[in-house]
Scaffold this active site. Structure first.
Site, short mmCIF file in Angstrom:
data_model
loop_
_atom_site.label_atom_id
_atom_site.label_comp_id
_atom_site.label_asym_id
_atom_site.label_seq_id
_atom_site.Cartn_x
_atom_site.Cartn_y
_atom_site.Cartn_z
N PHE A 1 0.89 -1.38 0.00
CA PHE A 1 0.06 0.01 -0.02
C PHE A 1 0.96 1.35 0.04
CE2 PHE A 1 -0.37 2.64 3.90
CZ PHE A 1 0.43 2.04 4.75
N LYS A 2 2.26 1.10 0.43
CA LYS A 2 2.88 2.21 0.54
C LYS A 2 3.21 2.90 -0.88
CE LYS A 2 4.89 1.25 4.88
NZ LYS A 2 4.32 -0.06 5.28
N ASP A 3 3.01 2.27 -1.91
CA ASP A 3 2.98 2.81 -3.27
C ASP A 3 2.16 3.95 -3.64
OD1 ASP A 3 4.98 1.04 -4.44
OD2 ASP A 3 3.50 -0.29 -4.86
N THR B 1 8.11 0.12 3.03
CA THR B 1 8.55 1.59 2.71
C THR B 1 9.70 1.72 1.79
OG1 THR B 1 7.60 2.17 4.79
CG2 THR B 1 9.00 3.81 3.60
N LEU C 1 4.01 6.71 -1.78
CA LEU C 1 5.34 7.06 -2.30
C LEU C 1 5.36 7.26 -3.82
CD1 LEU C 1 7.09 4.91 0.37
CD2 LEU C 1 7.52 7.37 -0.39
#
Ligand SMILES: *Cc1c(COP(=O)(O)O)cnc(C)c1O
Length: 494
Positions: A111-113, A144, A116
């Site tokens: 989900f960090k995409d 991350t 980011l």
């Protein structure tokens, strides 16, 4: 309209949202917050028929007021296009009586995409024509790091240095990082835990001599951890998005409340939900799901935060955290913006390893937040049952949240479980949870077997690591982290 941010530990100095994004962490060690969030006007009903990108434009423009609409539009276009393998960016699917918000369709399958892919765009705009270069320094518990590398690789004027706790990330996560391409990237394992690594990074940011030396060379350090407000804000969008999708599917009517269950580590993802609620999205409860490192469960139920406890390595490594940085922002808001109070709690956490909030702060937090946890054994059971009963593969982080959600009786309010990673990113543990023998099999053999079992193809981003060259081999002690950053700056910016 300008949006002003200041530190959670002092409201004496304010900065614009662009400055807050460039700086990452406030100079006093606090996190940037804005007092304006309660007055911001964002009508969720006006988003209902919009696609993900258009909703993102509205949410970002609202929270980051000093970016122009044109700038935000450009950032959104670059961040959310065909690097996601689903046109909805964060598709919503049904799971049992609840809903799954799938946040893993980006380039690194976590989900960090979502944040980011956006942060580098926001930083690029904020840098403007500046001569200064920005070196992103990030500690990662696994996901991350790769998402930051992927987001910042070859972004002009930026470099990225990622530290991960050596031996404490999954095989695939490790390969994702050490195989990263790009002329401006640096990756280093650290002998320590994630918390040690994160503390090391915080010390780098507040090291006056190192920062002065870099400043002479026109290099500024910044962070891509979820302490950066530019990481947090993009995550607010998908809370609005899932709401609009459920209205569209007639699961709810506009105005109905939703509950969200969020697999939580650094408290960034769930705090984005809290910001969505502050922006008047109808949210009833935010359920904080932890693994065996259940320091947040204890905090939310008792009001006492105590990090003096053993660190447990689990199958949901991105949640193996004892100091959840973003909680500081919640403390700020739930103490009515009492920065001195927050500063004193953080001081106590630092000096003595614990703090306890007042009864009134605790009760305010408990109005919105529920909490629960699942250890590895229960999490594995959930993975197995979810596969057998619903025909769905979930990764261990998602399974933690599903376990906690299932333990709470539903009372008619629709519930959304955030699904934060592709199960293929954790193939070995998922396979073993399904009762298969994984002894002697490497990450890719497990991935192949899992794909076959589920009748799915593993995401290409993961399967192609098989043949990728390992470019980054450094592993250092904690005290060598500042030197590693300085050397990376020399190599990348010359
Ligand atoms: C980072 C991460 C989490 C935890 O999110 P926080 O914002 O740190 O609370 C959960 N699941 C996965 C897969 C992650 O990568």
């Amino acid at each position: 309209m300008r949006t002003f941010y200041h530190s959670t530990r002092s409201s004496a100095t304010t900065v614009t949202s662009k400055q807050a994004i460039l700086q990452g962490l406030a100079p006093d060690g606090g996190l940037f917050v804005t007092d304006a969030v309660d007055q911001m006007e964002l009508d969720y009903k006006s988003l209902l028929s919009k696609n993900y990108q258009d909703q993102a434009c509205v949410v970002l423009s609202t929270l980051l007021g000093d970016y122009t609409d044109e700038e935000i539009g450009r950032c959104v276009k670059k961040a959310y296009s065909n690097q996601f393998d689903n046109p909805d960016i964060t598709p919503v699917t049904k799971i049992g009586d609840d809903w799954l918000l799938e946040l893993f369709h980006g380039p690194t399958c976590a989900f960090k995409d979502i944040a980011l892919q956006m942060l580098p765009q926001l930083m690029s705009v904020a840098r403007g024509e500046s001569e200064d270069s920005v070196m992103i320094v990030t500690a990662t518990s696994g996901d991350t790091g790769k998402a930051a590398l992927e987001g910042f690789a070859d972004v002009p004027g930026c470099g990225v240095t990622v530290f991960y706790p050596a031996g404490k990330v999954s095989d695939i996560q490790h390969l994702q990082m050490v195989c990263q391409k790009g002329s401006n990237v640096a990756v280093c394992g650290v002998r320590g835990t994630f918390d040690d690594t994160q503390t090391g990074v915080k010390e780098i940011f507040s090291d006056p001599e190192l920062n002065a030396r870099l400043a002479q060379r026109h290099i500024k350090l910044s962070s891509a951890n979820s302490i950066n407000i530019g990481r947090l804000v993009p995550q607010v969008t998908y809370y609005f998005f899932v709401y609009s999708k459920l209205v569209e599917r007639e699961a709810i009517k506009a105005g109905d409340k939703l509950d969200f269950c969020v697999p939580t580590g650094n408290f960034g993802d769930v705090l984005a939900g809290y910001l969505a609620k502050k922006l008047d999205l109808p949210i009833r409860h935010l359920i904080v799901a932890s693994n065996a490192n259940n320091v947040l469960t204890n905090f939310i139920t008792t009001g006492r935060y105590d990090r003096r406890r053993p660190f447990i390595k689990t199958i949901s490594p991105s949640m193996d955290i004892l100091v959840s940085s973003n909680l500081e922002r919640l403390l700020y808001y739930e103490s009515d913006g009492d920065a001195d109070y927050v500063a004193s709690l953080m001081q106590q956490l630092n000096d003595e390893g614990y703090y306890e909030v007042t009864k009134s702060v605790k009760e305010r937090i408990q109005k919105t937040f529920l909490a629960g946890y699942a250890d590895d054994a229960v999490t594995k059971k959930t993975i197995k049952e979810t596969f057998e009963n619903e025909g769905r593969l979930v990764d261990p982080h998602t399974a933690v949240a599903k376990t906690v959600l299932d333990s709470i009786e539903s009372d008619g309010v629709q519930r959304v479980c955030l699904s934060t990673a592709s199960p293929f990113k954790f193939s070995a543990d998922v396979l073993s949870a399904l009762g298969k023998d994984t002894a002697g099999k490497d990450g890719f053999e497990c991935m192949d077997e899992l794909a076959k079992l589920a009748g799915l193809a593993a995401p290409k981003q993961l399967s192609e690591l098989r043949s990728a060259p390992q470019l980054h081999k450094d592993v250092e002690d904690l005290d060598q982290m500042p030197a590693f950053v300085e050397n990376s700056c020399t190599r990348i910016f010359r």
